[in-house]
Design an enzyme around this catalytic site. Structure first.
Site, PDB file in Angstrom:
ATOM      1  N   LYS A   1       0.844  -1.187   0.000  1.00 11.24           N
ATOM      2  CA  LYS A   1       0.000   0.000   0.000  1.00 11.24           C
ATOM      3  C   LYS A   1       0.875   1.231   0.000  1.00 11.24           C
ATOM      4  O   LYS A   1       2.021   1.109   0.455  1.00 11.24           O
ATOM      5  CB  LYS A   1      -0.968   0.021   1.183  1.00 11.24           C
TER       6      LYS A   1
ATOM      7  N   TYR B   1      -3.489   4.914   6.686  1.00 13.05           N
ATOM      8  CA  TYR B   1      -3.852   4.066   7.831  1.00 13.05           C
ATOM      9  C   TYR B   1      -5.056   4.634   8.586  1.00 13.05           C
ATOM     10  O   TYR B   1      -5.921   3.896   9.043  1.00 13.05           O
ATOM     11  CB  TYR B   1      -2.669   3.906   8.795  1.00 13.05           C
TER      12      TYR B   1
END
Lengths: 380, 380
Positions: free
Chosen positions: A145, A230
């Site tokens: 990611k 996140y």
């Protein structure tokens, strides 16, 4: 969502396994009682073969060591532009030195039947190219990611997987480890009532100004892309909803040599359809933040650290009670994540975090940047 | 900013005072040594006389008991619409029953020379009227926060004080107690480097739907006015700066009978001239939040609880170190606040939190509501 296999690691399950070991040992009559009392894990079944593409810090310190904890995944190939580094790591992790590729020979991995899955651990801006080439080589791909630099790149990756009829998963590690899964369970089951607000903060003071994370072409953006994701993920997976409105503010210290190409800090607000609001921060300029708190009608629960590789801590407060620390099994996040992908590949299942999930985040990150830039609420 | 008198309560100061007590006792030769070792505080000097206007929960449970801890303030009059309640409280706190007023006789307080200061503890929407009448009676006034329902009311209060040549202070209690003062000191002295981000959350699940806080005319607004103001204050007093940009999002649960007139939740973002960003939340719908964290380049420090009447806790983390709990003297916030006002009145000094400070907050709260309503960044 939690791996059902992990749920079995209870005291009762442990004792049953230990008992079975004891029966076998007694029949053999060969081992001392103290040794025979130890539980003996079953040998692993078939393991999928993995190639690791990009041997930077994450691969060296987290991913390669994690294979020792995997039940369904083994490393069989390395792809790197640094042959000496690759040779040393191959020797350490038992990879046949003939299975070391560089970025030119990478496509010939299609001729290596041992490789089932390719894990792309390159800078963000290279994810799309190496994922597409991986699919074209007939392999399944796990991409780190954020999935890519742009939604268009994400779509190209999804399309490549579809054409090749291969899996594509994004490495949203936190979805596969017990603490974040417990937060999701508590929220979804409304253990402390309905969720009202999510407060999420992720960032760190970034060092070396020459690193790829600070180059726009390789990173796609600043703190929001790398670490703000996140907070965004936490808000989305805790609620299980997609945001409908976004506000944001960015800041970059003038003259700071680290931030010539990408932003230092981006704070953002989300509104979800159920009415949940989220306040999130991300920064490359503040000292390490790694936490989120879920506030409900009857209390709150939080992780801090929330999304680090290890050492996560959960605190829970029910209104009127003392704060409780809730402990959970300590597991290797990367092993859980890779085994999930291996299981999907071997059993023909869809990953929990497929390419489409990465694309959703990328579109939202673009909306966050748009909100910060325009000074207007962006409706998504 | 901290009261210099409080700073003297060190172990060394304590021992010196104890030693002096011992000398006196020995000369008298009358007391047992164990009693003589106790420090004897000096008798108080002149105390300003206070009238408390509005005998609700805050006055009964916090303010009236706090006079026992005051060095410069004593309660000499009560103003209430409930004569029986006032009589009981007068008896408990030694107030002459002839010094009980109601809202009609309130203005005659001008003829009571014992009253120096009037403390307005009424619902927000009544602060302006009773402050102005207090000034017209020739008294100094301390008004509870938020200062009033509108900036125009705040300006009327400031003007009344000016005309009467009397002090006007807003009861920003946290500016007068040690924990928040220590947070300010750490930020301003850059103990952990420059401040980058402030994360502040204040709110609670509000009960009785008939209470004045949920009536627009009495409260002026919802959670933002009553409790969000603590997050706003914290961001302002920690930085010592005024915000220049505001984003916001509000939410009210449809059909919730508590929120027919005022909003449930308002989350807001602030940008300060130095580049500090703040993420703040306020709610009447989530379970008690009372915290703020200051994140710097080298660590963070936080209070949780941050702004409650007592029991505040400070945690400090310097990057790379363990989290440290920093303990400070436990003091009565209301006593410190009232003594500050008494000192200003007796010594002709200006309060740390004058009417102008309340007006600044009120203008910012209006800007927060405007940002939430317009979906645009409001520049202030």
């Amino acid at each position: 969502m939690p791996d059902s296999r992990e749920r079995d690691v209870t005291r009762r399950g442990f004792l049953i396994k230990a008992g079975q070991g004891l029966v076998v040992t007694r029949a053999l009559g060969a081992l001392a009682p103290s040794a025979s009392a130890q539980p003996v894990p079953d040998p692993p079944g078939k393991k999928a073969g993995w190639a690791i593409v990009g041997l930077g810090s994450l691969a060296i310190n987290q991913i390669l060591p994690a294979f020792a904890k995997c039940e369904k995944s083994r490393v069989v190939a390395l792809v790197s532009g640094h042959p000496e580094k690759a040779k040393k790591l191959a020797a350490r992790y038992g990879v046949d030195p003939k299975r070391i590729y560089d970025y030119q020979s990478y496509d010939s991995i299609k001729d290596n039947p041992e490789v089932d899955v390719i894990y792309i651990v390159l800078p963000n801006g290279m994810h799309a190219e190496y994922t597409v080439r991986g699919h074209q080589a007939g392999k399944h791909v796990l991409s780190e990611k954020p999935m890519a630099n742009t939604p268009a790149d994400c779509q190209a990756m999804i399309e490549a997987a579809r054409k090749a009829n291969r899996k594509l998963m994004v490495a949203y590690r936190c979805r596969y480890e017990p603490f974040n899964q417990e937060m999701i369970r508590m929220a979804r089951e409304q253990e402390l009532g309905p969720v009202k607000v999510i407060l999420a903060d992720h960032g760190f003071s970034i060092g070396d100004p020459t690193q790829w994370r600070l180059k726009k072409a390789l990173a796609g953006g600043g703190s929001m892309m790398d670490i703000g994701i996140y907070s965004l993920q936490a808000a989305r997976y805790v609620t299980g909803e997609e945001p409908v409105e976004i506000n944001a503010m960015s800041y970059t210290t003038p003259g700071d040599e680290r931030f010539k190409e990408v932003e230092e800090a981006t704070n953002f607000q989300l509104r979800f359809p159920s009415g949940v609001l989220a306040n999130c921060s991300s920064s490359y300029g503040y000292s390490g933040q790694n936490r989120y708190r879920v506030v409900t009608t009857k209390g709150w629960f939080e992780l801090e650290p929330a999304t680090g590789y290890s050492g996560l801590r959960m605190r829970v407060r029910r209104r009127g009670d003392a704060i409780e620390e809730r402990t959970l099994p300590v597991r290797d996040h990367f092993a859980l994540e890779m085994d999930h992908m291996s299981e999907c590949v071997m059993d023909g299942k869809d990953p929990l975090t497929p390419g489409e999930e990465g694309l959703r985040d990328m579109r939202l990150i673009m909306a966050v940047y748009e909100a910060a830039q325009s000074g207007k609420t962006v409706k998504v």
